[in-house]
Design an enzyme around this catalytic site. Structure first.
Site, PDB file in Angstrom:
ATOM      1  N   GLY A  13      20.716   9.445  15.190  1.00  0.00           N
ATOM      2  CA  GLY A  13      19.456  10.085  15.595  1.00  0.00           C
ATOM      3  C   GLY A  13      19.442  11.574  15.312  1.00  0.00           C
ATOM      4  N   VAL A  15      20.675  13.961  16.978  1.00  0.00           N
ATOM      5  CA  VAL A  15      21.947  14.640  17.221  1.00  0.00           C
ATOM      6  C   VAL A  15      23.005  14.139  16.241  1.00  0.00           C
ATOM      7  CG1 VAL A  15      23.816  14.993  18.873  1.00  0.00           C
ATOM      8  CG2 VAL A  15      21.450  15.104  19.650  1.00  0.00           C
ATOM      9  N   GLU A 163      26.442  18.734  22.568  1.00  0.00           N
ATOM     10  CA  GLU A 163      25.791  19.365  21.421  1.00  0.00           C
ATOM     11  C   GLU A 163      24.799  20.413  21.914  1.00  0.00           C
ATOM     12  OE1 GLU A 163      26.586  18.941  18.068  1.00  0.00           O
ATOM     13  OE2 GLU A 163      25.507  20.803  18.432  1.00  0.00           O
ATOM     14  N   PHE A 164      24.862  21.600  21.346  1.00  0.00           N
ATOM     15  CA  PHE A 164      23.941  22.669  21.750  1.00  0.00           C
ATOM     16  C   PHE A 164      22.922  23.014  20.674  1.00  0.00           C
ATOM     17  CE2 PHE A 164      27.747  23.523  24.397  1.00  0.00           C
ATOM     18  CZ  PHE A 164      27.147  23.424  25.654  1.00  0.00           C
ATOM     19  N   LYS A 218      26.706  21.384  29.827  1.00  0.00           N
ATOM     20  CA  LYS A 218      25.580  21.017  28.973  1.00  0.00           C
ATOM     21  C   LYS A 218      24.289  20.969  29.797  1.00  0.00           C
ATOM     22  CE  LYS A 218      22.983  18.964  25.895  1.00  0.00           C
ATOM     23  NZ  LYS A 218      22.764  19.037  24.494  1.00  0.00           N
ATOM     24  N   LYS A 265       9.098  33.315  25.627  1.00  0.00           N
ATOM     25  CA  LYS A 265       7.794  33.118  25.000  1.00  0.00           C
ATOM     26  C   LYS A 265       6.974  32.158  25.867  1.00  0.00           C
ATOM     27  CE  LYS A 265       5.067  33.415  21.351  1.00  0.00           C
ATOM     28  NZ  LYS A 265       4.322  34.641  21.162  1.00  0.00           N
ATOM     29  N   GLY A 269       3.987  24.840  27.614  1.00  0.00           N
ATOM     30  CA  GLY A 269       4.994  24.082  28.361  1.00  0.00           C
ATOM     31  C   GLY A 269       6.098  23.606  27.442  1.00  0.00           C
ATOM     32  N   CYS A 274      15.559  17.051  25.733  1.00  0.00           N
ATOM     33  CA  CYS A 274      16.657  17.490  26.610  1.00  0.00           C
ATOM     34  C   CYS A 274      16.249  18.156  27.912  1.00  0.00           C
ATOM     35  CB  CYS A 274      17.563  18.445  25.846  1.00  0.00           C
ATOM     36  SG  CYS A 274      18.687  17.591  24.741  1.00  0.00           S
ATOM     37  N   PHE A 275      15.354  19.146  27.836  1.00  0.00           N
ATOM     38  CA  PHE A 275      15.158  19.999  29.013  1.00  0.00           C
ATOM     39  C   PHE A 275      14.802  19.196  30.269  1.00  0.00           C
ATOM     40  CE2 PHE A 275      14.141  24.372  26.914  1.00  0.00           C
ATOM     41  CZ  PHE A 275      15.427  24.402  26.428  1.00  0.00           C
ATOM     42  N   LYS A 337       7.883  21.423  19.159  1.00  0.00           N
ATOM     43  CA  LYS A 337       8.062  22.790  18.668  1.00  0.00           C
ATOM     44  C   LYS A 337       7.933  22.731  17.160  1.00  0.00           C
ATOM     45  CE  LYS A 337      12.437  24.289  18.418  1.00  0.00           C
ATOM     46  NZ  LYS A 337      13.892  24.490  18.644  1.00  0.00           N
TER      47      LYS A 337
HETATM   48  C1  UDX Z   1      17.367  22.528  23.581  1.00  0.00           C
HETATM   49  C2  UDX Z   1      18.487  23.568  23.668  1.00  0.00           C
HETATM   50  O1  UDX Z   1      17.991  24.830  23.176  1.00  0.00           O
HETATM   51  C3  UDX Z   1      19.694  23.120  22.867  1.00  0.00           C
HETATM   52  O2  UDX Z   1      20.763  24.045  23.012  1.00  0.00           O
HETATM   53  C4  UDX Z   1      20.119  21.736  23.377  1.00  0.00           C
HETATM   54  O3  UDX Z   1      21.194  21.254  22.622  1.00  0.00           O
HETATM   55  C5  UDX Z   1      18.968  20.760  23.304  1.00  0.00           C
HETATM   56  O4  UDX Z   1      17.842  21.270  24.021  1.00  0.00           O
HETATM   57  P1  UDX Z   1      15.530  21.871  21.780  1.00  0.00           P
HETATM   58  O5  UDX Z   1      14.947  21.068  22.890  1.00  0.00           O
HETATM   59  O6  UDX Z   1      15.763  21.224  20.473  1.00  0.00           O
HETATM   60  O7  UDX Z   1      16.951  22.462  22.231  1.00  0.00           O
HETATM   61  O8  UDX Z   1      14.605  23.158  21.485  1.00  0.00           O
HETATM   62  P2  UDX Z   1      14.381  24.568  22.209  1.00  0.00           P
HETATM   63  O9  UDX Z   1      14.296  25.594  21.143  1.00  0.00           O
HETATM   64  O10 UDX Z   1      15.351  24.819  23.271  1.00  0.00           O
HETATM   65  O11 UDX Z   1      12.922  24.419  22.821  1.00  0.00           O
HETATM   66  C6  UDX Z   1      12.627  23.551  23.897  1.00  0.00           C
HETATM   67  C7  UDX Z   1      11.178  23.700  24.316  1.00  0.00           C
HETATM   68  O12 UDX Z   1      10.947  24.964  24.962  1.00  0.00           O
HETATM   69  C8  UDX Z   1      10.175  23.642  23.157  1.00  0.00           C
HETATM   70  O13 UDX Z   1       9.063  22.879  23.533  1.00  0.00           O
HETATM   71  C9  UDX Z   1       9.797  25.090  22.945  1.00  0.00           C
HETATM   72  O14 UDX Z   1       8.535  25.243  22.364  1.00  0.00           O
HETATM   73  C10 UDX Z   1       9.847  25.619  24.379  1.00  0.00           C
HETATM   74  N1  UDX Z   1      10.062  27.076  24.449  1.00  0.00           N
HETATM   75  C11 UDX Z   1      11.246  27.606  24.033  1.00  0.00           C
HETATM   76  C12 UDX Z   1       9.075  27.902  24.971  1.00  0.00           C
HETATM   77  O15 UDX Z   1       8.010  27.440  25.356  1.00  0.00           O
HETATM   78  N2  UDX Z   1       9.314  29.250  25.054  1.00  0.00           N
HETATM   79  C13 UDX Z   1      10.489  29.815  24.638  1.00  0.00           C
HETATM   80  O16 UDX Z   1      10.630  31.056  24.758  1.00  0.00           O
HETATM   81  C14 UDX Z   1      11.482  28.969  24.105  1.00  0.00           C
HETATM   82  P1  ADP Z   2      19.362  11.771  20.059  1.00  0.00           P
HETATM   83  O1  ADP Z   2      18.241  12.786  20.081  1.00  0.00           O
HETATM   84  O2  ADP Z   2      20.243  11.866  21.266  1.00  0.00           O
HETATM   85  O3  ADP Z   2      20.127  11.784  18.790  1.00  0.00           O
HETATM   86  P2  ADP Z   2      17.955   9.365  19.163  1.00  0.00           P
HETATM   87  O4  ADP Z   2      17.110   8.437  19.947  1.00  0.00           O
HETATM   88  O5  ADP Z   2      17.346  10.184  18.070  1.00  0.00           O
HETATM   89  O6  ADP Z   2      18.681  10.323  20.228  1.00  0.00           O
HETATM   90  O7  ADP Z   2      19.164   8.571  18.490  1.00  0.00           O
HETATM   91  C1  ADP Z   2      19.989   7.645  19.143  1.00  0.00           C
HETATM   92  C2  ADP Z   2      20.293   6.497  18.173  1.00  0.00           C
HETATM   93  O8  ADP Z   2      21.310   5.667  18.766  1.00  0.00           O
HETATM   94  C3  ADP Z   2      19.121   5.561  17.877  1.00  0.00           C
HETATM   95  O9  ADP Z   2      18.879   5.566  16.478  1.00  0.00           O
HETATM   96  C4  ADP Z   2      19.604   4.170  18.374  1.00  0.00           C
HETATM   97  O10 ADP Z   2      19.191   3.110  17.531  1.00  0.00           O
HETATM   98  C5  ADP Z   2      21.102   4.323  18.340  1.00  0.00           C
HETATM   99  N1  ADP Z   2      21.841   3.399  19.216  1.00  0.00           N
HETATM  100  C6  ADP Z   2      21.653   3.157  20.534  1.00  0.00           C
HETATM  101  N2  ADP Z   2      22.562   2.267  21.007  1.00  0.00           N
HETATM  102  C7  ADP Z   2      23.356   1.921  19.953  1.00  0.00           C
HETATM  103  C8  ADP Z   2      24.501   1.048  19.790  1.00  0.00           C
HETATM  104  N3  ADP Z   2      25.003   0.356  20.824  1.00  0.00           N
HETATM  105  N4  ADP Z   2      25.050   0.958  18.571  1.00  0.00           N
HETATM  106  C9  ADP Z   2      24.557   1.668  17.521  1.00  0.00           C
HETATM  107  N5  ADP Z   2      23.488   2.518  17.613  1.00  0.00           N
HETATM  108  C10 ADP Z   2      22.896   2.643  18.808  1.00  0.00           C
END
Ligand code: UDX
Ligand code: ADP
Length: 460
Positions: A13, A15, A163-164, A218, A265, A269, A274-275, A337
């Site tokens: 996926g 990540v 993962e960050f 995390k 910023k 919303g 993740c958040f 985003k």
């Molecule tokens: C976040 C963390 O930054 C990352 O370290 C973690 O691994 C996964 O979650 P992500 O969700 O991909 O990453 O994007 P991020 O840039 O953090 O933005 C999250 C949301 O906050 C977005 O909707 C973005 O538009 C919003 N945002 C961010 C704001 O509205 N204002 C800001 O100043 C920053």
């Molecule tokens: P993330 O943002 O955490 O990467 P995603 O939903 O994008 O999450 O990706 C997770 C992936 O893991 C999906 O493509 C899903 O099909 C896969 N997955 C879930 N369970 C299994 C499993 N048991 N074996 C192999 N792949 C799996």
């Protein structure tokens, strides 16, 4: 210490895909195989045309192009990849539970557990198992229990390596991380993973901790980041009633090196996978230990975020004379985003839902999100029938088409291209008065006013 020659990642996926691509790019002597149950996804990762990769991230096509077929492979043969690997990353999805105990808060660990059981069933030699997915604290313990009770004499070492990376900047974040975090108990296993990253990350940026600190860090990192967004969004509402400007306030406080200027910023919303999930997890854990003040404190970050989305939708309705029934509202952006095709928890979904309740006609344009995904997001809410979603929402692949004849434009994602549009031309095609609701503070107020738009931006 055993050298790592083969790495497998379960889950291809947002990540697993980018992270493994960079690990393979930077470790040409290590064979990296990414596996997934989803055949279509794996086929897309293997597509000759790099424009068809299932994850859109700037720069990812070049990384995949360099490593794929050399030492980076995508496959659906999960058992084979498990059995051959020295190190297995688990990078499957951990959505918020939609049923049973902890519904709406706790992480659903069924995918993780299935992976652990599969590893336990297939493994014939010792393995290092790395948690990459975001997990509640002490998941490693559950993993360990499942793996160690197989009775086939195989040793498993469990590491946490959260993962960050942020979507949209995943490749640069992976190439140049602020830090890499590795939690574990076994020094040799930790060292093996340190060496994988040390191929390109300076050693001083690779932090090692115990398992629980790594897992919790995390959640806490994401909670702090989300809290900053909710904090500035709370102030944006205050700015709107006092005549202050939220960007000016953000700049003024961000210059204080103790506060810092990033992540201030104001927006419609936060979204993303993740958040919200991570804060809900934190809240759930705190409640589980009866830490109600701690839980309430963090829950407020989400309450504020929900308020911001609702407030934006209500501002649109109220400004348009308290009715949007039958009115054409052009949505610019659907992703959570810019520079990603990911829509999970995107504010656009909830703002649209609110307007659709009022029978608005929403026309969506997003440069990277498909119509199929947009309908899927709306159908998933279960607010109205799929037929009604298709009756009220149209998806187009051209912004000018979305804006033509619109009563209002709403900017939901900060895609750069929106800034470059010929807004004078847009104005000609729109109904009068022509409203623009800027949920990202992307456009230039003076310019829009000069062109005769009725322009509203968050926090002004
Ligand atoms: C976040 C963390 O930054 C990352 O370290 C973690 O691994 C996964 O979650 P992500 O969700 O991909 O990453 O994007 P991020 O840039 O953090 O933005 C999250 C949301 O906050 C977005 O909707 C973005 O538009 C919003 N945002 C961010 C704001 O509205 N204002 C800001 O100043 C920053
Ligand atoms: P993330 O943002 O955490 O990467 P995603 O939903 O994008 O999450 O990706 C997770 C992936 O893991 C999906 O493509 C899903 O099909 C896969 N997955 C879930 N369970 C299994 C499993 N048991 N074996 C192999 N792949 C799996």
């Amino acid at each position: 210490m055993k050298e790592i020659k083969k790495i497998t990642c379960i889950g291809a996926g947002y990540v697993g895909g980018p992270t493994m691509s960079v690990i393979a790019q930077k470790n040409p002597d290590v064979e990296v195989t990414v596996v997934d149950l989803n055949h279509a996804r794996i086929a897309a990762w293997n597509d000759e045309d790099l424009d068809n990769l299932p994850v859109y991230e700037p720069g990812l096509d070049a990384v995949v192009g360099e490593a794929r077929g050399r030492n980076l492979f995508f496959s659906t043969d999960v058992d084979k990849a498990i059995s051959e690997a020295d190190m297995i990353f688990i990078s499957v999805n951990t959505p918020t539970k939609t049923y049973g105990k902890g519904k709406g808060q706790a992480a659903d660990l069924k995918f993780i557990e299935l992976c652990a059981r599969q590893i336990a069933a297939v493994a014939k030699n010792d393995k290092i198992v790395v948690e990459k997915s975001t997990l509640p604290v002490r998941t490693a313990e559950a993993l360990k229990n499942i793996l160690e009770n197989t009775g086939n004499g195989v040793n498993f070492h469990i590491l946490s390596n959260p993962e960050f990376l942020a979507e949209g900047t995943a490749v640069t974040d992976l190439h140049n991380p602020d830090r890499v975090l590795i939690g574990g108990e076994d020094a040799e296993a930790i060292e093996a993973l340190v060496n994988v990253y040390a191929a390109w990350v300076p050693r001083e940026r690779i932090l090692t901790t115990n398992l629980w600190s790594s897992e919790l860090s995390k959640l806490v990192a994401n909670a702090f980041l989300a809290q900053r967004v909710s904090s500035i969004n709370a102030i944006s509402e205050l700015c709107e009633v006092t005549g202050a400007n939220v960007d000016e306030v953000a700049r003024a406080i961000g210059q204080d090196s103790r506060i810092g200027g990033k992540f201030l910023k104001a927006s419609v919303g936060f979204g993303g996978s993740c958040f919200q999930k991570d804060i809900l997890n934190l809240v759930y854990i705190a409640r589980t230990y009866n830490l109600h003040e701690v839980a309430d404190y963090w829950e407020q970050v989400i309450i504020m975020n929900d308020h911001q989305k609702t407030r934006f939708a209500e501002k649109i309705i109220q400004t348009m004379y308290n009715t949007v029934n039958g009115k054409h509202i052009a949505f610019l952006g659907w992703a959570f985003k810019k520079d990603t095709n990911d829509t999970r928890e995107s504010a656009a979904i909830y703002v649209a839902d609110h307007l659709l309740d009022e029978e608005a006609q929403v026309v969506v344009y997003d440069p990277k999100v498909s119509a199929e995904q947009i309908y899927k997001d709306l159908d998933y809410l279960g607010t109205r029938s799929p037929e009604d979603n298709r009756r009220l929402v149209k998806v187009v692949d051209n912004a000018y088409e979305a804006l033509d004849g619109a009563h209002a434009a709403a900017i939901l994602t900060e895609w750069d291209e929106f800034k470059g549009y010929d807004w004078a031309k847009v104005k000609e095609g729109m109904k009068k008065p022509s409203f623009v609701f800027d949920g990202r503070k992307l456009l230039d107020r003076n310019e829009l006013n000069r062109l005769g738009f009725a322009y509203y931006a968050i926090g002004e």
